[in-house]
Design a protein around this motif. Structure first.
Motif, PDB file in Angstrom:
ATOM      1  N   VAL A  16       0.815  -1.226   0.000  1.00 48.88           N
ATOM      2  CA  VAL A  16       0.000   0.000   0.000  1.00 48.88           C
ATOM      3  C   VAL A  16       0.842   1.265   0.000  1.00 48.88           C
ATOM      4  O   VAL A  16       0.323   2.354  -0.228  1.00 48.88           O
ATOM      5  CB  VAL A  16      -0.985   0.012   1.193  1.00 48.88           C
ATOM      6  N   CYS A  17       2.159   1.125   0.276  1.00 47.16           N
ATOM      7  CA  CYS A  17       3.039   2.298   0.337  1.00 47.16           C
ATOM      8  C   CYS A  17       4.324   2.062  -0.450  1.00 47.16           C
ATOM      9  O   CYS A  17       4.816   0.936  -0.534  1.00 47.16           O
ATOM     10  CB  CYS A  17       3.418   2.628   1.786  1.00 47.16           C
ATOM     11  N   ARG A  18       4.863   3.138  -0.986  1.00 46.36           N
ATOM     12  CA  ARG A  18       6.201   3.124  -1.563  1.00 46.36           C
ATOM     13  C   ARG A  18       7.151   3.690  -0.520  1.00 46.36           C
ATOM     14  O   ARG A  18       7.138   4.895  -0.246  1.00 46.36           O
ATOM     15  CB  ARG A  18       6.252   3.967  -2.846  1.00 46.36           C
ATOM     16  N   VAL A  19       7.962   2.836   0.087  1.00 47.50           N
ATOM     17  CA  VAL A  19       8.849   3.229   1.172  1.00 47.50           C
ATOM     18  C   VAL A  19      10.259   3.440   0.613  1.00 47.50           C
ATOM     19  O   VAL A  19      10.797   2.560  -0.064  1.00 47.50           O
ATOM     20  CB  VAL A  19       8.882   2.155   2.283  1.00 47.50           C
ATOM     21  N   ASN A  20      10.849   4.605   0.877  1.00 43.83           N
ATOM     22  CA  ASN A  20      12.224   4.843   0.424  1.00 43.83           C
ATOM     23  C   ASN A  20      13.197   4.158   1.388  1.00 43.83           C
ATOM     24  O   ASN A  20      13.728   4.744   2.326  1.00 43.83           O
ATOM     25  CB  ASN A  20      12.535   6.340   0.259  1.00 43.83           C
ATOM     26  N   LYS A  21      13.446   2.883   1.132  1.00 42.32           N
ATOM     27  CA  LYS A  21      14.170   2.013   2.060  1.00 42.32           C
ATOM     28  C   LYS A  21      15.626   2.398   2.246  1.00 42.32           C
ATOM     29  O   LYS A  21      16.249   2.012   3.244  1.00 42.32           O
ATOM     30  CB  LYS A  21      14.071   0.565   1.573  1.00 42.32           C
ATOM     31  N   ASP A  22      16.205   3.139   1.331  1.00 40.58           N
ATOM     32  CA  ASP A  22      17.627   3.480   1.429  1.00 40.58           C
ATOM     33  C   ASP A  22      17.944   4.251   2.713  1.00 40.58           C
ATOM     34  O   ASP A  22      19.061   4.162   3.230  1.00 40.58           O
ATOM     35  CB  ASP A  22      18.073   4.313   0.223  1.00 40.58           C
ATOM     36  N   GLU A  23      16.981   5.014   3.223  1.00 43.65           N
ATOM     37  CA  GLU A  23      17.225   5.815   4.424  1.00 43.65           C
ATOM     38  C   GLU A  23      17.483   4.959   5.661  1.00 43.65           C
ATOM     39  O   GLU A  23      18.111   5.422   6.616  1.00 43.65           O
ATOM     40  CB  GLU A  23      16.051   6.759   4.690  1.00 43.65           C
ATOM     41  N   PHE A  24      17.015   3.721   5.654  1.00 42.95           N
ATOM     42  CA  PHE A  24      17.227   2.861   6.818  1.00 42.95           C
ATOM     43  C   PHE A  24      18.710   2.569   7.033  1.00 42.95           C
ATOM     44  O   PHE A  24      19.128   2.239   8.138  1.00 42.95           O
ATOM     45  CB  PHE A  24      16.449   1.554   6.663  1.00 42.95           C
TER      46      PHE A  24
END
Length: 216
Positions: A16-24
């Protein structure tokens, strides 16, 4: 059971979401840490918690959340700390200090409640006392983009879940007495660290960045 819930919820939020995973990658994976973040809606905690695994972590949730069967199930499995809002909850405070002493990450929303709009609300001083008593570092986080989740969901559109990770810092009162004015300035400095990570329209009561200080 807990691992299955992490896998399931992470997959669901990813649908349901596009999460910008690189920030993790900017969030340390070891050692005690207070994550100080704004609170938009119900997606914040499950998205962050599942994407940061296997990092040992916990956080606060209002005691009323356990009235919801699904949230109660998740929070019990993930050992979330129930907190009574509107009062000094020493039991929750002690559990949080214990979690940090064990090297866990503790997620806190200084606002104390959801904004719904993603716009920063006034913070509360509890995070200052906890960080000082636990001698814990703090990392500022900002979330935005998913405040329109329900509107997008009704139109079968995915929402952006944008996360921005700030620098890690510690509060240092020096020789100052921890009177209400000093605690308030420390809180404001934390909140401005969060605000600095956001586009201007989300900064709310912390929109005037000329007032941001870094004394403590």
């Amino acid at each position: 059971w807990a691992r299955f819930l992490i896998w399931f919820v992470r997959g669901l939020t990813g649908m349901v979401c596009r999460v910008n995973k690189d920030e993790f990658a900017h969030i340390p994976m070891t050692g005690p840490m207070i994550l100080a973040a704004n609170h938009v809606n119900f997606l914040d905690a499950p998205t962050m918690f599942t994407h940061l695994q296997p990092r040992p972590m916990t956080g606060f949730a209002k005691v009323e959340s356990w009235r919801n069967f699904v949230f109660g199930l998740l929070f019990n499995a993930w050992e979330i700390i129930p907190i009574r809002r509107g009062e000094v909850d020493l039991v929750a405070f002690d559990k949080a200090k214990k979690a940090l002493a064990e090297g866990k990450m503790l997620a806190i929303s200084p606002e104390g409640t959801r904004s719904g709009s993603g716009v920063l609300q006034k913070g509360h001083q509890g995070i200052v006392l906890l960080a000082l008593r636990a001698n814990s570092p703090i990392q500022a986080l900002a979330y935005y983009g998913h405040e329109n989740f329900w509107k997008n969901f009704r139109h079968l559109r995915r929402s952006d879940f944008i996360i921005k990770a700030g620098r890690v810092f510690k509060l240092n009162p020096g020789n100052e007495r921890l009177n209400p004015e000093v605690r308030q300035q420390m809180l404001d400095e934390i909140m401005y660290q969060i605000a600095a990570l956001m586009p201007e329209k989300y900064r709310g009561v912390y929109s005037d960045m000329s007032k941001a200080t870094t004394q403590y």
